[in-house]
Design a protein around this motif. Structure first.
Motif, PDB file in Angstrom:
ATOM      1  N   GLY A 113       0.837  -1.191   0.232  1.00  0.00           N
ATOM      2  CA  GLY A 113       0.242   0.301  -0.279  1.00  0.00           C
ATOM      3  C   GLY A 113       0.749   1.554   0.010  1.00  0.00           C
ATOM      4  O   GLY A 113       0.965   2.183  -0.721  1.00  0.00           O
ATOM      5  N   SER A 139      12.683  -2.505  11.487  1.00  0.00           N
ATOM      6  CA  SER A 139      12.006  -2.792  10.858  1.00  0.00           C
ATOM      7  C   SER A 139      10.560  -3.427  11.240  1.00  0.00           C
ATOM      8  O   SER A 139       9.394  -3.153  11.064  1.00  0.00           O
ATOM      9  CB  SER A 139      12.784  -3.664  10.003  1.00  0.00           C
ATOM     10  OG  SER A 139      12.082  -5.016   9.276  1.00  0.00           O
ATOM     11  N   CYS A 143       6.308  -2.186  10.883  1.00  0.00           N
ATOM     12  CA  CYS A 143       5.649  -2.900  10.736  1.00  0.00           C
ATOM     13  C   CYS A 143       4.497  -2.987  11.703  1.00  0.00           C
ATOM     14  O   CYS A 143       3.420  -3.173  11.618  1.00  0.00           O
ATOM     15  CB  CYS A 143       5.715  -4.858   9.889  1.00  0.00           C
ATOM     16  SG  CYS A 143       7.505  -4.520   9.081  1.00  0.00           S
ATOM     17  N   HIS A 170       7.778 -11.422   4.037  1.00  0.00           N
ATOM     18  CA  HIS A 170       7.325  -9.658   3.088  1.00  0.00           C
ATOM     19  C   HIS A 170       8.295  -9.252   2.438  1.00  0.00           C
ATOM     20  O   HIS A 170       8.998  -8.934   3.184  1.00  0.00           O
ATOM     21  CB  HIS A 170       6.047  -9.266   3.921  1.00  0.00           C
ATOM     22  CG  HIS A 170       5.240 -10.278   4.765  1.00  0.00           C
ATOM     23  ND1 HIS A 170       4.477 -10.181   3.571  1.00  0.00           N
ATOM     24  CD2 HIS A 170       4.824 -11.088   5.642  1.00  0.00           C
ATOM     25  CE1 HIS A 170       3.199 -11.311   4.558  1.00  0.00           C
ATOM     26  NE2 HIS A 170       3.897 -11.413   5.785  1.00  0.00           N
ATOM     27  N   GLN A 180       2.553  -9.740  -1.333  1.00  0.00           N
ATOM     28  CA  GLN A 180       4.613  -9.452  -0.858  1.00  0.00           C
ATOM     29  C   GLN A 180       5.110 -10.289  -0.596  1.00  0.00           C
ATOM     30  O   GLN A 180       6.380  -9.899   0.125  1.00  0.00           O
ATOM     31  CB  GLN A 180       4.884  -7.807  -0.079  1.00  0.00           C
ATOM     32  CG  GLN A 180       3.908  -7.302  -0.838  1.00  0.00           C
ATOM     33  CD  GLN A 180       2.661  -6.391  -0.240  1.00  0.00           C
ATOM     34  OE1 GLN A 180       2.019  -6.834   0.305  1.00  0.00           O
ATOM     35  NE2 GLN A 180       3.297  -6.120   1.281  1.00  0.00           N
TER      36      GLN A 180
HETATM   37  C1  HEC Z   1       2.398   3.318   6.929  1.00  0.00           C
HETATM   38  C2  HEC Z   1       1.833   2.198   7.208  1.00  0.00           C
HETATM   39  C3  HEC Z   1       2.114   1.765   7.056  1.00  0.00           C
HETATM   40  C4  HEC Z   1       3.206   0.424   6.999  1.00  0.00           C
HETATM   41  C5  HEC Z   1       4.194   1.190   8.095  1.00  0.00           C
HETATM   42  C6  HEC Z   1       4.119  -1.078   7.083  1.00  0.00           C
HETATM   43  N1  HEC Z   1       2.398  -1.311   6.058  1.00  0.00           N
HETATM   44 FE1  HEC Z   1       1.842  -2.931   5.179  1.00  0.00          FE
HETATM   45  N2  HEC Z   1      -0.215  -1.709   4.819  1.00  0.00           N
HETATM   46  C7  HEC Z   1      -0.458  -0.516   4.882  1.00  0.00           C
HETATM   47  C8  HEC Z   1      -1.236  -0.294   3.916  1.00  0.00           C
HETATM   48  C9  HEC Z   1      -1.994   1.134   3.859  1.00  0.00           C
HETATM   49  C10 HEC Z   1      -1.392  -1.583   3.362  1.00  0.00           C
HETATM   50  C11 HEC Z   1      -2.266  -1.574   2.542  1.00  0.00           C
HETATM   51  C12 HEC Z   1      -3.788  -1.805   3.091  1.00  0.00           C
HETATM   52  C13 HEC Z   1      -4.179  -3.107   3.236  1.00  0.00           C
HETATM   53  O1  HEC Z   1      -4.309  -4.009   1.996  1.00  0.00           O
HETATM   54  O2  HEC Z   1      -5.039  -3.475   4.082  1.00  0.00           O
HETATM   55  C14 HEC Z   1      -1.001  -2.205   3.641  1.00  0.00           C
HETATM   56  C15 HEC Z   1      -1.009  -3.989   3.577  1.00  0.00           C
HETATM   57  C16 HEC Z   1      -0.039  -4.704   3.523  1.00  0.00           C
HETATM   58  C17 HEC Z   1       0.095  -6.578   3.434  1.00  0.00           C
HETATM   59  C18 HEC Z   1      -1.285  -6.970   2.619  1.00  0.00           C
HETATM   60  C19 HEC Z   1      -2.229  -6.653   3.024  1.00  0.00           C
HETATM   61  C20 HEC Z   1      -3.475  -7.670   2.592  1.00  0.00           C
HETATM   62  O3  HEC Z   1      -4.292  -8.449   3.318  1.00  0.00           O
HETATM   63  O4  HEC Z   1      -3.316  -7.472   1.126  1.00  0.00           O
HETATM   64  C21 HEC Z   1       1.145  -7.084   3.982  1.00  0.00           C
HETATM   65  C22 HEC Z   1       1.272  -7.761   4.157  1.00  0.00           C
HETATM   66  C23 HEC Z   1       1.609  -5.716   5.070  1.00  0.00           C
HETATM   67  N3  HEC Z   1       0.909  -4.965   4.510  1.00  0.00           N
HETATM   68  C24 HEC Z   1       3.101  -6.064   5.015  1.00  0.00           C
HETATM   69  C25 HEC Z   1       3.974  -5.091   5.489  1.00  0.00           C
HETATM   70  C26 HEC Z   1       4.845  -5.320   6.203  1.00  0.00           C
HETATM   71  C27 HEC Z   1       6.053  -6.446   6.374  1.00  0.00           C
HETATM   72  C28 HEC Z   1       5.273  -4.105   7.199  1.00  0.00           C
HETATM   73  C29 HEC Z   1       7.285  -3.905   7.599  1.00  0.00           C
HETATM   74  C30 HEC Z   1       8.206  -4.105   6.830  1.00  0.00           C
HETATM   75  C31 HEC Z   1       4.483  -3.259   6.610  1.00  0.00           C
HETATM   76  N4  HEC Z   1       3.238  -3.403   5.982  1.00  0.00           N
HETATM   77  C32 HEC Z   1       4.489  -1.459   7.486  1.00  0.00           C
HETATM   78  C33 HEC Z   1       0.120   0.050   5.707  1.00  0.00           C
HETATM   79  C34 HEC Z   1       1.300   0.096   6.604  1.00  0.00           C
END
Ligand code: HEC
Ligand code: HEC
Ligand code: HEC
Ligand code: HEC
Ligand code: HEC
Ligand code: HEC
Ligand code: HEC
Ligand code: HEC
Ligand code: HEC
Ligand code: HEC
Ligand code: HEC
Ligand code: HEC
Ligand code: HEC
Length: 428
Positions: A113, A139, A143, A170, A180
């Motif tokens: 995202g 890290s 997340c 991921h 991812q």
């Molecule tokens: C600033 C906020 C933020 C951070 C920091 C963040 N994410 Fe996300 N992440 C999101 C958003 C917004 C989405 C997209 C919304 C959704 O699909 O739920 C997402 C989606 C995801 C998804 C897919 C979810 C799906 O249902 O498709 C994964 C897996 C994920 N993040 C893993 C991580 C990992 C691993 C980290 C650390 C490296 C991380 N995220 C850090 C905001 C964040």
């Protein structure tokens, strides 16, 4: 040069939304005239790279971003002013970083995202950081700041893999797999579980298709945590019926029943199935016995009697059921003192349990089958089993209709004391 330059000729410099204080104050702090006539200028420093350091010193950090370290401030900042905050040459939440890092996302199908949005600076510091990869915090904390629900809740079992961080599985930015993921199961899982997997499967005679098929491990296991043991994604039989809700084929071409339909159409479920324990009889991954059974259970319809042939049943049931020729309290399948189980099973050409019992579910009492196959033709002969208070009767194709009468009401003990699964039976 002075601010008059800007007023008179170089208005575009002062007409931007954000102006550099240095440029507002004096053009000469950076430019010197080299030839008045030709109106040529040079910078006050020998190189562009040295210029900004005259007035700015960025805090020293363990990890420095190469363009910053090399003084290439101009790659990201405009020396005069900009439409974007902090004199940036492009929107830091959109395309500033991708001008140099177009490969971070590349052609990958699944983009995280915030990355898809281009908001690199949500996670990275542009200049330097005490964390590796210019991250703003370590890290995993990063997340979890946006995905707090991933952490195991109290009372649930967490996957040890998470201790190594989220990016073990991921990609923080993008990949060609959903969520991812670097890889799909089983490859993803075998990065850490290869040894165990090899030990389980290498010499196994039967390998469950579910463990080798793409995504298979994840159909049964949760990746992060679970309230169930062994990170099971859900209760049984649910996780099994997720795939066994249609006829399946073994590698040798045998058709396997649609278990969901079978359980639905046959309301009388065997004890362990009522308890939701398919794996009290089947290994989930691989095994040495027919149909992944955890113990021997002969695949044949008739078999010379050996207790080992039925070891599976006797992990829970009492072996005297077939070992003792006479006696009460062993089985309901008796005529007076005569143990009819012994009579049918304990012989040179013994009937296997399969000849009379369904093992998963049935419509009749005591899981007696509706019909048995006859000869090699695949013909099914009905058994027509009936049970009553005194005994029971059947009229199969195997022999003339028979009735047995127990003559008393001594009930057998059905389960061994140490049976892994208890029950409160459906015996009518
Ligand atoms: C600033 C906020 C933020 C951070 C920091 C963040 N994410 Fe996300 N992440 C999101 C958003 C917004 C989405 C997209 C919304 C959704 O699909 O739920 C997402 C989606 C995801 C998804 C897919 C979810 C799906 O249902 O498709 C994964 C897996 C994920 N993040 C893993 C991580 C990992 C691993 C980290 C650390 C490296 C991380 N995220 C850090 C905001 C964040
Ligand atoms: C903080 C230092 C700094 C200040 C202050 C500054 N400049 Fe510049 N200016 C630069 C740099 C760096 C370049 C790019 C030179 C290069 O690439 O060799 C530049 C380039 C220019 C150029 C060339 C065209 C362009 O836009 O790239 C003009 C014209 C210019 N400056 C005018 C001004 C004027 C007028 C002022 C005062 C209002 C001013 N500058 C103040 C650093 C500065
Ligand atoms: C002559 C001194 C001087 C030079 C040379 C100089 N700056 Fe500045 N810069 C300043 C001053 C003064 C401020 C205002 C400080 C403040 O607001 O705290 C400033 C502020 C900034 C800001 C903050 C703007 C904001 O809106 O947050 C940036 C970014 C910046 N400078 C970048 C540069 C870059 C890039 C160079 C080299 C091309 C450079 N500066 C060269 C004096 C200078
Ligand atoms: C890779 C792009 C990039 C480079 C190269 C870069 N900056 Fe920045 N800079 C940013 C961004 C983005 C911000 C906005 C603040 C933030 O998001 O943390 C910023 C903010 C600033 C600020 C104001 C806010 C603060 O952090 O004090 C100054 C001053 C600044 N930069 C100076 C410099 C100087 C001096 C250099 C060269 C030594 C430089 N920058 C090189 C991207 C860059
Ligand atoms: C002018 C080109 C340029 C721009 C713009 C740029 N980078 Fe970089 N960046 C580099 C180079 C060169 C490297 C070192 C080689 C590499 O890792 O690709 C690097 C490395 C990195 C690294 C890895 C650091 C490490 O320790 O391995 C991160 C993270 C990073 N950049 C983030 C950003 C972010 C965030 C932005 C936007 C604010 C950005 N970059 C903008 C040139 C750039
Ligand atoms: C959700 C947080 C997050 C966002 C948003 C994000 N990154 Fe990263 N980035 C990371 C993490 C975490 C790592 C470290 C990966 C690792 O250790 O495996 C990383 C590593 C990097 C690296 C080092 C090389 C690599 O791939 O490991 C570069 C370069 C980089 N990021 C650039 C970017 C750019 C450019 C953007 C915006 C398009 C961006 N990142 C957006 C979290 C993020
Ligand atoms: C052992 C590998 C592994 C690790 C480590 C891991 N994940 Fe996942 N994650 C997965 C898999 C596989 C999925 C796909 C859905 C599933 O199978 O449950 C997933 C799905 C997700 C999703 C989207 C759906 C959901 O279940 O919420 C998010 C968000 C996510 N992971 C974030 C994280 C974060 C944050 C961390 C670190 C705290 C992390 N993951 C660590 C393997 C892992
Ligand atoms: C980064 C390494 C790593 C990856 C990748 C990984 N695991 Fe694990 N897993 C572990 C460790 C460490 C343990 C705890 C020690 C053990 O049981 O081997 C564990 C334990 C387990 C357990 C037993 C948990 C328990 O409570 O008994 C299961 C089930 C499991 N992992 C399934 C998976 C699945 C499915 C995947 C792929 C989606 C996967 N693992 C990917 C490291 C990993
Ligand atoms: C991801 C799909 C999937 C899930 C989930 C699944 N199975 Fe299977 N199962 C298969 C496939 C495909 C076959 C037939 C092909 C094979 O085994 O290679 C099969 C075959 C079997 C067999 C016959 C094995 C043989 O070769 O004789 C048994 C028994 C079995 N599954 C039991 C279970 C149980 C018990 C569960 C739940 C713990 C379960 N399955 C969950 C896909 C699945
Ligand atoms: C059909 C469902 C199913 C599939 C597919 C499956 N598992 Fe399991 N797994 C289980 C169950 C159920 C258990 C609990 C132990 C048991 O009942 O034998 C378990 C236990 C485990 C354990 C911990 C116990 C042990 O043996 O150490 C690990 C690790 C594990 N599985 C990893 C994997 C990996 C890796 C994959 C994919 C290659 C996978 N599993 C595929 C159902 C499954
Ligand atoms: C009491 C032990 C036991 C339990 C509990 C059990 N099974 Fe079985 N299962 C067997 C035996 C024995 C066979 C072999 C039947 C035969 O060929 O006569 C079998 C065969 C199968 C087959 C192959 C069917 C076919 O058409 O040959 C599948 C699929 C299967 N079981 C899935 C499951 C699922 C799913 C569960 C949980 C709902 C489950 N089993 C619970 C003992 C059990
Ligand atoms: C010739 C048919 C036949 C065969 C073969 C057979 N059974 Fe039975 N079994 C029955 C009948 C009929 C009943 C129900 C008796 C009643 O309730 O009147 C029964 C009942 C049972 C019961 C319930 C408890 C009891 O004894 O009353 C168990 C447990 C059982 N059988 C296990 C087995 C096992 C294990 C095998 C294979 C070693 C086997 N049976 C072979 C016909 C058979
Ligand atoms: C994991 C334990 C377990 C295994 C293995 C097992 N059973 Fe059972 N069985 C039970 C339980 C629990 C009951 C229910 C007893 C109760 O409720 O009192 C039961 C009941 C029965 C009944 C009697 C049902 C009734 O209504 O009277 C029959 C028949 C039966 N099992 C046959 C078999 C046969 C045949 C096998 C081998 C293929 C077998 N069982 C393997 C646990 C098991």
């Amino acid at each position: 040069m002075s601010p008059t330059c800007a007023k008179e000729c170089h208005q575009e410099i002062t007409q931007r939304k954000g102006l550099h204080r240095a440029a507002q104050e004096s053009c000469e702090s950076c430019h010197v005239v080299t030839d008045q006539e030709k109106h040529t200028f040079s910078l006050v420093t020998k190189t562009r790279e040295e210029l900004c350091k005259k007035c700015h010193s960025l805090p020293h950090q363990n990890v420095a971003h190469p363009p910053v370290r090399d003084g290439k401030c101009y790659e990201c900042h405009d020396p005069h002013g900009s439409e974007y905050p902090h004199l940036l040459v492009a929107d830091p939440r959109r395309e500033l970083c991708t001008r140099c890092h177009s490969q971070t996302v590349g052609q990958a199908k699944h983009v995280h995202g915030p990355v898809a949005f281009g908001a690199c600076v949500i996670c990275h510091k542009p200049h330097g950081s005490s964390e590796p990869k210019l991250l703003s915090v370590d890290s995993k904390t990063l997340c979890l700041s946006c995905h707090p629900e991933v952490e195991a809740k109290t009372g649930s079992h967490g996957h040890k893999a998470l201790e190594e961080g989220c990016t073990r599985c991921h990609d923080a930015h993008a990949s060609n797999h959903p969520y991812q993921l670097h890889e799909l199961a089983p490859k993803l899982c075998l990065q850490c579980h290869q040894q165990k997997f090899d030990a389980m499967t290498k010499n196994a005679k039967v390998l469950h298709g579910a463990v080798t098929v793409e995504g298979g491990c994840s159909r049964c296991h949760a990746a992060h945590s679970s309230t169930l043991p062994a990170l099971q994604r859900g209760t049984q039989p649910g996780i099994c019926l997720d795939c066994h809700n249609k006829p399946t084929q073994t590698p040798d071409g045998t058709d396997l029943a649609d278990m969901a339909a079978l359980l639905k159409n046959n309301p009388n479920h065997h004890g362990p199935i009522r308890e939701g324990a398919c794996t009290s009889c089947h290994s989930p991954h691989a095994g040495d016995h027919f149909r992944l059974l955890i113990q021997d259970y002969t695949p044949d319809f008739y078999a010379p009697f050996k207790l080992e042939n039925f070891q599976l049943c006797f992990t829970c049931h009492i072996p005297d059921l077939v070992l003792k020729q006479t006696g009460r309290g062993l089985t309901q399948f008796r005529s007076g003192d005569t143990n009819l189980h012994y009579l049918h099973v304990n012989q040179q050409k013994g009937r296997t349990c399969r000849a009379c019992h369904e093992v998963h579910a049935s419509k009749r009492p005591a899981h007696i089958r509706e019909a048995v196959p006859f000869g090699s033709s695949g013909w099914m002969l009905e058994i027509n089993f009936r049970a009553d208070e005194q005994g029971g009767s059947c009229s199969p194709g195997c022999h003339t209709p028979k009735t047995y009468v127990r003559g008393d009401s001594v009930k057998p003990t059905v389960l061994k004391a140490d049976s892994p699964v208890k029950g409160s039976d459906s015996t009518p």
